[in-house]
Design a protein around this motif. Sequence first.
Motif, short mmCIF file in Angstrom:
data_model
loop_
_atom_site.label_atom_id
_atom_site.label_comp_id
_atom_site.label_asym_id
_atom_site.label_seq_id
_atom_site.Cartn_x
_atom_site.Cartn_y
_atom_site.Cartn_z
N ALA A 130 0.84 -1.20 0.00
CA ALA A 130 0.00 0.00 0.00
C ALA A 130 0.87 1.24 0.00
O ALA A 130 1.67 1.45 0.91
N GLY A 131 0.74 2.02 -1.05
CA GLY A 131 1.47 3.28 -1.12
C GLY A 131 0.51 4.42 -1.34
O GLY A 131 -0.59 4.24 -1.89
N ALA A 132 0.90 5.62 -0.94
CA ALA A 132 0.03 6.78 -1.12
C ALA A 132 -0.16 7.10 -2.59
O ALA A 132 -1.21 7.60 -3.01
N ILE A 133 0.88 6.81 -3.41
CA ILE A 133 0.83 7.04 -4.85
C ILE A 133 0.92 5.69 -5.55
O ILE A 133 1.76 4.87 -5.18
N PRO A 134 0.08 5.42 -6.53
CA PRO A 134 0.14 4.13 -7.22
C PRO A 134 1.51 3.90 -7.86
O PRO A 134 2.15 4.83 -8.34
N SER A 135 1.97 2.66 -7.85
CA SER A 135 3.20 2.32 -8.58
C SER A 135 2.81 1.84 -9.97
O SER A 135 1.74 1.26 -10.17
N PHE A 136 3.70 2.07 -10.93
CA PHE A 136 3.33 1.85 -12.32
C PHE A 136 4.57 1.70 -13.19
O PHE A 136 5.69 2.04 -12.78
#
Length: 247
Positions: A130-136
Amino acid sequence: MVRDFPTGNYRFIPAVFQYSSGAAADSGFEVERVRFDKLLPLAEGFAQAAKYIQAAGRPLTSFCACELRSPAAFTEDGFRIFNQHYVKTLAEWKIFDGTVNPVARSNVCPEIDPPSEPSFYAFSFTRPGAGAIPSFVIAGGAELRGGSGTYPERIVRYNDLSPDAMKEKVRFTVGSMEERLGEFGLGWKDTTAVQAYTVHDFHPVIVDELVRRGAMRSGLTWHFARPPVVDLEFEMDCRRVARETAI
C-alpha cells in the motif's frame, strides 16, 4: 481509456496486441521490478520470471511489464513476426487473450555488445502493498505518431537527424510519456525513474525538453541503444516502483 486486469491486480492503457502503453497497480498492491544481472534469452527469461513470481506467492497473471533487448532493429514485418512469437507465453500465462495485452513493454537494441537473440533485461509484477501514490510502469515509446500508415509515414521527421529534428523527436516522445502518465492521473512528479534509449547526442535539448518539464526529477538513465524498429531514433519509458531487485 484505462482498463482493469483484475487477475493481475493492475490497470492498463490498451494499445496494440504486443503490449499496453502502461500498467499501474491496483489499490492495495504495488509494483516490484526485477532486473537480471546478465541478459537471458527470451525463453529462459520467462522461465526465471515465472520462478521468481511464484516464489513470491503471486500468480503469473501478476506479470505486468518487461524490458527486452534485441540484437538489432527490426524491419516492420520482422517486428510483427517477433511479437507474434513473444505473446505466445503471455497467452499460456492467461494474460494475453488473443486480442488485448495488458503487459507494458520496452524492447530496445544495444548498439555495442548486443545479445545474439532477443533477451530479457528486466520484468515487473504486482504484489500486496500500500502506497500513497500508485506504482506503475509506462511502456517504451518513440517518435512514432499513432493512427494508420507505415512506420515511415508516421515517424516524426523521418530520416532527419539534424539538431532541429532531434529536438522535435525528443519533444514528441516526452509528450507521449506525459499523455500516458495522464491516463492514470499522474505526472512526472510521480515517477521514480526515467530511461532514454538512443545512439544520438540529445544533450542540447535536455534542459528545455526534459529538465524544465520535470522529467528528470529523479535523474535520467541513458541506454546507448536503438528503438526496436528501423529508422526510429529516440525512445523513453518511466516508472514508479516500490521495490527494485537485481538477480
